[in-house]
Motif scaffolding. Sequence first.
Motif, PDB file in Angstrom:
ATOM      1  N   GLY A 146     -42.047  53.485 -39.718  1.00  9.88           N
ATOM      2  CA  GLY A 146     -41.690  53.230 -38.317  1.00  9.88           C
ATOM      3  C   GLY A 146     -42.658  53.802 -37.301  1.00  9.88           C
ATOM      4  N   GLN A 180     -40.060  53.053 -29.500  1.00 14.54           N
ATOM      5  CA  GLN A 180     -38.734  53.575 -29.138  1.00 14.54           C
ATOM      6  C   GLN A 180     -38.711  54.120 -27.715  1.00 14.54           C
ATOM      7  OE1 GLN A 180     -40.709  54.388 -31.897  1.00 14.54           O
ATOM      8  NE2 GLN A 180     -39.528  55.865 -33.092  1.00 14.54           N
ATOM      9  N   ASN A 213     -38.229  47.121 -31.107  1.00 10.14           N
ATOM     10  CA  ASN A 213     -37.605  48.196 -31.878  1.00 10.14           C
ATOM     11  C   ASN A 213     -36.740  47.636 -33.003  1.00 10.14           C
ATOM     12  OD1 ASN A 213     -37.275  50.949 -32.369  1.00 10.14           O
ATOM     13  ND2 ASN A 213     -35.238  50.888 -31.431  1.00 10.14           N
ATOM     14  N   GLU A 222     -37.257  48.626 -36.824  1.00 11.53           N
ATOM     15  CA  GLU A 222     -36.207  49.210 -37.673  1.00 11.53           C
ATOM     16  C   GLU A 222     -35.920  48.340 -38.893  1.00 11.53           C
ATOM     17  OE1 GLU A 222     -32.918  50.062 -35.144  1.00 11.53           O
ATOM     18  OE2 GLU A 222     -33.817  51.933 -34.422  1.00 11.53           O
ATOM     19  N   ASP A 229     -37.452  57.212 -41.382  1.00 10.27           N
ATOM     20  CA  ASP A 229     -38.195  57.775 -40.251  1.00 10.27           C
ATOM     21  C   ASP A 229     -38.481  59.245 -40.558  1.00 10.27           C
ATOM     22  OD1 ASP A 229     -39.248  58.683 -37.941  1.00 10.27           O
ATOM     23  OD2 ASP A 229     -37.615  58.032 -36.630  1.00 10.27           O
TER      24      ASP A 229
END
Lengths: 166, 657
Positions: free
Chosen positions: B416, B424, B435, B439, B445
Amino acid sequence: MDYGIALCIAGGAVATFMTGIGSSIGLATAGRSAAGVLADKPERYGLLTLLVVLPSTQGIYGFVIGLMVMLKLNMFGGGLQEAVSMAVGFETLAACLPVAIAGMFSGIHQGKACSGGILMTAKRPDMCMKAGVVYAALVEFYAILGFLISFLALNMGIVFPAAVTG
Amino acid sequence: MAIAQMTKVMIVSYREEAAKLLEALQHEGIVQILDAERAMVTKNWPELHIEGQRPRNLEELIGRLSNGIAFLKSHFTGKELTSALRPRLVIDSGKYAAITNSDENVKLLVRTEALASRIEQLGDDKNHYLSVLKGLDPWVDFDEPVESLHGFESANGFAGIVANQKLSELTEALDKVGAVIEEVSVSGKNHACIVLCLSTSASDVHKILRNFDFETTNFEGMEGTATELIKTNQELLKKTEDDLAATLNDTEKLAERKTELKILFDHYQNLLSREKTMAFAPETDHTVIFEGWTKIKDYARLEKVVSKFSGSSVGKIDISEGEVPPVEIDNNSAVRPFEVITRLYGMPAPTDVDPTAYLAPFFALFFGLCLTDAGYGIIMVAMMWWVLKKIQGDTKAPWMMMSCSILTIIAGALTGGWFGDSVQVLAINKFPWMNNIRESIMLFDPMSNPMPFFKLSLGLGYAQILFGLCIAFYNNIRRKEYVAAVCENLSWLIFLNSLVLYGFFKSHESLGIISTLAGWFALSQVVVIFLFTERNSGLAGRIGGGTFALFSTVFYLGDVLSYVRLMALGMVTAGLGIAVNILVKLVMDVPYVGFILGALLFVGGHMFNLAMSTLSSFVHSLRLQFVEFFPKFLVGGGHDFRPIKNTYEHISIEDKQ
């Protein structure tokens, strides 16, 4: 006043700056030796650079532990739902000490070992990897152990309050 | 994907055609020739050994050419046709032949040297006249010829400069010894003065003048008044400057022909290489002997080259006892870029395996994990694509970095990381879909949950170390060293895996039998390692060596833990990226110029992070190969295979036929 958070931040700061000091001194020691050798033997640049940068690892480990403390406190995401207790603050500070102290001394002494390796490489480049790099890397082992303990203590040994969500 | 098999060869050639044969061999670039000092033939027949003379004339000519190129380069005002990525000029083979065969080439060098010498001389003259004019300037008001200060029968005269504040004290001091001082002019903080005294007191006056820092002006060799001298020197200065300008102009024109000197430099460098080889090769009265090494696969080519010379022959010879062949590595195009890493470490020993193919996937993967940012990976792919389009010559390093960059994109996407947390933080309000995509492809993460990254790093480390032991096992089997393969490699493979299984299943009560079995397996290998690591030593050696070998389990632990740097460096890249984004967010709130400042900071900050993190990623990925991986299977210390071949520093020859 939230002394718990202050202690946590102090832990992260100690981990970052002490390992940073160790790496800086180590890099400077090795860098000085390499600069001297390179004045006569510029063709050794590749090998010597590897030896010079070895003591940089400790600073990275300290930085990561400092970053992890900040992440645990959810400093990038709005903080924690409850105040951090003094006990957790001291636990965090204590958890940061292994990497801080082992990293600082390891960085300084690894720089000296690298410096020796650099001087040896000037005359015996064939021994650079076998002796120069390997001997210097052994010094780092104890910084890794310090990092490991700090990392595991932070992630598995301390219960932080839940992070603010949304 | 291996170390090239070498064969020892001997070429014998009649002296008359040896030089031509050597030129042909250099053109092919497939044979390394040993000098008389290292050749086995001279060890068997010492009378073949000769004390070769270095071709000093040629070395001197190359030195002159190098100076000439540097001189013309410093005076070249046109557009350079070379660049950092294309350092060599592409020259047509016809032009190369024309220039190297022309008699004009030495004249060009001589002319260059003459111009260099002339410019140096004129520069010195100019400085001399400027210095004389500066010295004469305070004496403009002195109407007498300067030579009149000398030649008194019973008196001495001194002309010079003294500081204003010391003048009165100097006058008093001179008065005491009967000398007189006359001021000629004042310029700035100094006075130009003339001091006259009797010859008998000249030494006292000299001491006084020295005490007062009287700076004597030397008119020796000059005749006429200061004004006349100034005029004469100004005319000489003007003429010198005109000459200098004309010479510089000529040099600028000649500098356009610097390519010719570069061609000559490379031509004579290659000739020097042949001359040195010839000078130090073993020889008889009528023949020259070239003993050396070639790759087995190139031997047929070598035979073909030599067969074109009627007075020369080639044959394979046996490798002498204790003689070690040079090492060359041959890999396919997919792996070849990673030879950069192997060569940086140094060549493997002839009995080793070539580590390039084995390190390649690990190195690229580790680099990607250390950077762990898809945005940075995309930038690097674009940069490498551009470099590959522009670069001249060896493309191994950019292709290697291209592979590493692609894995950086994959590693970044899975963790990510897109320019830190910019998706983000900076794009979440205007482009929330970004985003969502991030994801959807993210596995974990590391900034919120670092444990998977931690386990992945250690897992990869453990896998690479076991892989290293497997390579060592395979290499020992290949060399028919079966006992070493079992006692030094297989035993460790079983021991380490048994320890891991023992630890893993110890806490699982239902699978306790596996733990028990693994424990027994581990113990059995402890015995093997203890007793057979130093199997060729006596009892004490066996016990000592065995104990140390068992203790080295700690080193294996250290090696695996060292891979935790993959996680650490990945988090450092992300952490610095986050710091940049926080600053960008703060700057964006500045009225009117916030967006521009933010954009500049975003680009500058992330480029800085990219540069620093790329350096760290490269060095630490390299280190994991050299320090943790290679020692498991590589002895190293092999000597490079260095065939005699044409090399070019300044030019690249293109055959248009």
